[in-house]
Each structure stands twice: as C-alpha cells, then as structure tokens.
Design a protein around this motif. Sequence first.
Motif, PDB file in Angstrom:
ATOM      1  N   THR A  66       5.716  51.736   9.176  1.00  0.00           N
ATOM      2  CA  THR A  66       5.429  53.053   9.746  1.00  0.00           C
ATOM      3  C   THR A  66       5.937  53.167  11.169  1.00  0.00           C
ATOM      4  OG1 THR A  66       3.229  52.248  10.332  1.00  0.00           O
ATOM      5  CG2 THR A  66       3.435  53.506   8.299  1.00  0.00           C
ATOM      6  N   LYS A  67       5.848  52.083  11.947  1.00  0.00           N
ATOM      7  CA  LYS A  67       6.347  52.100  13.321  1.00  0.00           C
ATOM      8  C   LYS A  67       7.875  52.074  13.356  1.00  0.00           C
ATOM      9  CE  LYS A  67       2.364  49.902  15.441  1.00  0.00           C
ATOM     10  NZ  LYS A  67       1.890  48.766  16.247  1.00  0.00           N
ATOM     11  N   ALA A  68       8.480  51.326  12.447  1.00  0.00           N
ATOM     12  CA  ALA A  68       9.941  51.243  12.416  1.00  0.00           C
ATOM     13  C   ALA A  68      10.560  52.554  11.936  1.00  0.00           C
ATOM     14  CB  ALA A  68      10.376  50.087  11.526  1.00  0.00           C
ATOM     15  N   ARG A  69       9.888  53.258  11.049  1.00  0.00           N
ATOM     16  CA  ARG A  69      10.430  54.522  10.532  1.00  0.00           C
ATOM     17  C   ARG A  69      10.556  55.576  11.622  1.00  0.00           C
ATOM     18  NH1 ARG A  69       6.810  53.718   5.691  1.00  0.00           N
ATOM     19  NH2 ARG A  69       8.202  52.771   4.178  1.00  0.00           N
ATOM     20  N   LEU A  70       9.652  55.556  12.596  1.00  0.00           N
ATOM     21  CA  LEU A  70       9.724  56.521  13.690  1.00  0.00           C
ATOM     22  C   LEU A  70      11.038  56.384  14.456  1.00  0.00           C
ATOM     23  CD1 LEU A  70       6.087  56.190  15.080  1.00  0.00           C
ATOM     24  CD2 LEU A  70       7.015  58.069  13.725  1.00  0.00           C
ATOM     25  N   VAL A  71      11.509  55.154  14.625  1.00  0.00           N
ATOM     26  CA  VAL A  71      12.747  54.903  15.357  1.00  0.00           C
ATOM     27  C   VAL A  71      13.962  55.183  14.484  1.00  0.00           C
ATOM     28  CG1 VAL A  71      14.109  53.107  16.473  1.00  0.00           C
ATOM     29  CG2 VAL A  71      11.665  53.243  16.886  1.00  0.00           C
ATOM     30  N   VAL A  72      13.925  54.744  13.239  1.00  0.00           N
ATOM     31  CA  VAL A  72      15.075  54.904  12.346  1.00  0.00           C
ATOM     32  C   VAL A  72      15.353  56.384  12.081  1.00  0.00           C
ATOM     33  CG1 VAL A  72      15.859  54.465   9.987  1.00  0.00           C
ATOM     34  CG2 VAL A  72      14.845  52.641  11.315  1.00  0.00           C
ATOM     35  N   ASP A  73      14.308  57.207  12.062  1.00  0.00           N
ATOM     36  CA  ASP A  73      14.504  58.638  11.845  1.00  0.00           C
ATOM     37  C   ASP A  73      15.304  59.281  12.980  1.00  0.00           C
ATOM     38  OD1 ASP A  73      13.127  58.505   9.490  1.00  0.00           O
ATOM     39  OD2 ASP A  73      11.236  59.238  10.300  1.00  0.00           O
TER      40      ASP A  73
ATOM     41  N   ASN B 246      10.373  50.496  22.749  1.00  0.00           N
ATOM     42  CA  ASN B 246       9.562  49.740  21.796  1.00  0.00           C
ATOM     43  C   ASN B 246      10.354  48.675  21.027  1.00  0.00           C
ATOM     44  OD1 ASN B 246      10.947  51.625  20.372  1.00  0.00           O
ATOM     45  ND2 ASN B 246       9.192  52.562  19.399  1.00  0.00           N
ATOM     46  N   LYS B 247       9.622  47.802  20.368  1.00  0.00           N
ATOM     47  CA  LYS B 247      10.198  46.670  19.642  1.00  0.00           C
ATOM     48  C   LYS B 247      11.069  47.135  18.480  1.00  0.00           C
ATOM     49  CE  LYS B 247       8.718  42.590  17.068  1.00  0.00           C
ATOM     50  NZ  LYS B 247       7.562  41.820  16.603  1.00  0.00           N
ATOM     51  N   ALA B 248      10.651  48.184  17.806  1.00  0.00           N
ATOM     52  CA  ALA B 248      11.415  48.683  16.658  1.00  0.00           C
ATOM     53  C   ALA B 248      12.815  49.123  17.071  1.00  0.00           C
ATOM     54  CB  ALA B 248      10.673  49.837  15.997  1.00  0.00           C
ATOM     55  N   ALA B 249      12.960  49.649  18.280  1.00  0.00           N
ATOM     56  CA  ALA B 249      14.277  50.074  18.753  1.00  0.00           C
ATOM     57  C   ALA B 249      15.195  48.872  18.948  1.00  0.00           C
ATOM     58  CB  ALA B 249      14.147  50.851  20.055  1.00  0.00           C
ATOM     59  N   ARG B 250      14.665  47.772  19.482  1.00  0.00           N
ATOM     60  CA  ARG B 250      15.483  46.569  19.664  1.00  0.00           C
ATOM     61  C   ARG B 250      15.916  45.994  18.320  1.00  0.00           C
ATOM     62  NH1 ARG B 250      11.303  45.535  23.248  1.00  0.00           N
ATOM     63  NH2 ARG B 250      10.485  43.856  21.938  1.00  0.00           N
TER      64      ARG B 250
END
Length: 113
Positions: free
Chosen positions: A15-22, A41-45
């Motif tokens: 759910t946290k990674a999807r916010l960035v990938v979108d 955030n970590k998901a962006a890296r």
Amino acid sequence: MSVRATAKNVKIPATKARLVVDLVRGKPVDEARAILASLPNKAARLTAKVLESAAANAANTHNLDPDRLFVSRAFVDEGLVMKRIQPKDRGRAFRILKRSSHITLYVDEAGGR
C-alpha cells in the motif's frame, strides 16, 4: 517492445509502495527520476532502483534510445508476509504482520519502433 525490471520481496508494504508507483506511471524516464529523487520516503528509493534497472536493460540489452523511454506500466504486488508475535498484558499475544512487496516497472520507447 516493453522492457521489464522487478524487485521482489522488498521490505515495504504494498500500500505504501503503490502511492509512489502511481506518481511515475506514464511519465518519461527522466521526469520519473526527478519525481523519485524529490520524494523523501523509502518506497521512492526502492522504485528508483527498479527504474534505473529497467532503463539500463532497455538501453543495453534491447538497444532502445534512452532519451525516448517512458514508464509504460507500473504496479506493485503483495509479497511474503512474516508473522510475528508481540507479547501483551495478562498473557495475551498480538500478531504483527511484516509485509513485503514486489515492484514491477515496464519501460517502452515513445513512438514505438
């Protein structure tokens, strides 16, 4: 021709990674790099590493023009879930779910071949 790169069992909830990938879906690779570099955030890296891998695969393996690449598809799937126990008062035990995810990006050349 779409070129794919995947990072599996990344230690971040889907759910946290999807916010960035979108944010990067459908964008040119240069613009997507700039967006991911500005996010804290970590998901962006983690997504940036997958994007660099996909762009390198396209340029080196499939001889696509790196200046014309864009993110054609991007999605995040649920990965493994590690189940842990947190002791609580009066002998109770609460479950902690440590979620992971699989980040997949496809890059393609604008205009096709």
